[in-house]
Motif scaffolding. Structure first.
Motif, mmCIF file in Angstrom:
data_model
loop_
_atom_site.group_PDB
_atom_site.id
_atom_site.type_symbol
_atom_site.label_atom_id
_atom_site.label_comp_id
_atom_site.label_asym_id
_atom_site.label_seq_id
_atom_site.Cartn_x
_atom_site.Cartn_y
_atom_site.Cartn_z
ATOM 1 N N GLY A 46 5.178 0.850 3.094
ATOM 2 C CA GLY A 46 3.798 0.893 2.645
ATOM 3 C C GLY A 46 3.664 1.559 1.283
ATOM 4 O O GLY A 46 4.643 1.940 0.635
ATOM 5 N N LEU A 47 2.417 1.707 0.857
ATOM 6 C CA LEU A 47 2.117 2.294 -0.447
ATOM 7 C C LEU A 47 1.552 3.704 -0.274
ATOM 8 O O LEU A 47 1.000 4.050 0.770
ATOM 9 N N MET B 227 4.982 3.536 -6.562
ATOM 10 C CA MET B 227 3.872 3.215 -5.659
ATOM 11 C C MET B 227 4.286 3.302 -4.188
ATOM 12 O O MET B 227 3.453 3.541 -3.313
ATOM 13 N N ILE B 228 5.579 3.081 -3.930
ATOM 14 C CA ILE B 228 6.059 2.996 -2.552
ATOM 15 C C ILE B 228 6.091 4.382 -1.917
ATOM 16 O O ILE B 228 6.444 5.384 -2.556
ATOM 17 N N ASP B 229 5.746 4.456 -0.640
ATOM 18 C CA ASP B 229 5.813 5.698 0.124
ATOM 19 C C ASP B 229 7.235 5.829 0.688
ATOM 20 O O ASP B 229 7.576 5.214 1.688
ATOM 21 N N GLU C 288 -1.612 -1.243 0.983
ATOM 22 C CA GLU C 288 -2.212 -0.029 1.541
ATOM 23 C C GLU C 288 -1.123 0.828 2.168
ATOM 24 O O GLU C 288 0.015 0.368 2.362
ATOM 25 N N PRO C 289 -1.451 2.078 2.521
ATOM 26 C CA PRO C 289 -0.465 2.924 3.199
ATOM 27 C C PRO C 289 -0.129 2.405 4.595
ATOM 28 O O PRO C 289 -0.912 1.704 5.234
ATOM 29 N N TYR C 290 1.057 2.791 5.043
ATOM 30 C CA TYR C 290 1.521 2.531 6.409
ATOM 31 C C TYR C 290 1.117 3.727 7.261
ATOM 32 O O TYR C 290 1.462 4.870 6.927
#
Length: 271
Positions: A96-97, A118-120, A180-182
């Protein structure tokens, strides 16, 4: 008697981010960088079990869901789950982001390389497990050995590949990406943990981590079960099994552990 008892055959898959030395139980690679071992059958199966070995980060990528895949003429989409078996200190998974973004900003970031920021990137340890729904932007980091169970679909849209000379699929990937975030919590279930379900409701397959002491094992009542032992050894209807293998069987099999055993049990919930 069991209707289906057979050992799935391992196929070593070369990858630019793979390893020239695998854990000893998988044998030599001949100096080839092996990134994955696929367990296959002559028949077309709905699930694919893999081991993945990384020395570098995998591409940042995304997979479509069933509907999007079928709209492109493919039989199914691809959802998957990762179970971490081993990792180097500081190893990470990108899932996710960090924050929601727009398709326009995401496209620019993929083109100029800032997508990496950007990546989490989540720190991991052995026993961590993450389910990756279709549409989740993701990447496996360096220094990781994991087991992956997925819908059996060879469909990956690469969004960014760190300058490696491989094809990218930015338009197709953006059309299915959740920017969007995970938000799913990690499941931490080290080898030796008693029975734990690793997949959420609604997933296209179920995955359970089980542990048994010496003796007969009780299997789910199902027509098709992927049995991936992570530790131990024993017999299935008299045939010997050991860790590092994958077997396709049914719940009527007589399966025994001759040493304390942990295994992943997978069943498909969709065709």
């Amino acid at each position: 008697m069991a209707r289906a008892v057979r050992q799935l055959q391992p196929r070593l898959v070369e990858k630019p981010w793979g390893r020239e030395a695998l854990p000893p139980l998988f044998g030599p690679t001949g100096g080839t960088p092996i990134g994955e071992i696929w367990f296959e059958d002559e028949a077309s199966l709905s699930l694919l079990v893999k081991y993945i070995f990384t020395s570098e980060r995998l591409s940042i990528q995304v997979h479509p869901d069933d509907a999007a895949a079928r709209a492109s003429g493919l039989p199914r989409g691809k959802e998957e789950i990762w179970y971490i078996l081993d990792c180097e200190p500081g190893a990470t998974l990108g899932i996710g982001l960090k924050r929601p973004t727009t398709p326009q900003d995401f496209r620019l970031a993929a083109l100029d390389g800032s997508i990496e920021d950007m990546i989490d990137w989540k720190a991991v340890q052995p026993g961590d497990c993450y389910f990756i729904p279709a549409g989740t932007v993701h990447a496996i980091g360096a220094g990781i050995v994991l087991a992956e169970i997925q819908q059996n679909a060879d469909i990956t849209y690469r969004l960014y590949d760190y300058g490696r000379p491989r094809e990218l699929h930015l338009d197709q990937g953006l059309s299915v990406s959740l920017l969007e975030p995970y938000r799913r919590p990690v499941i931490h279930a080290p080898i030796g943990t008693k029975e734990t379900t690793l997949t959420p409701d609604g997933a296209p397959f179920t995955l359970t981590l089980c542990h048994w002491d010496i003796g007969a094992m009780t299997l789910p009542a199902t027509d098709q079960l992927w049995f991936t032992p992570l530790d131990g050894h024993g017999t299935i209807n008299g045939a010997n099994w050991s860790k590092g293998e994958c077997w396709l069987l049914d719940g009527q099999c007589l399966i025994e552990a001759l040493a304390p055993t942990s295994a992943l049990l997978a069943t498909s919930t969709r065709i």
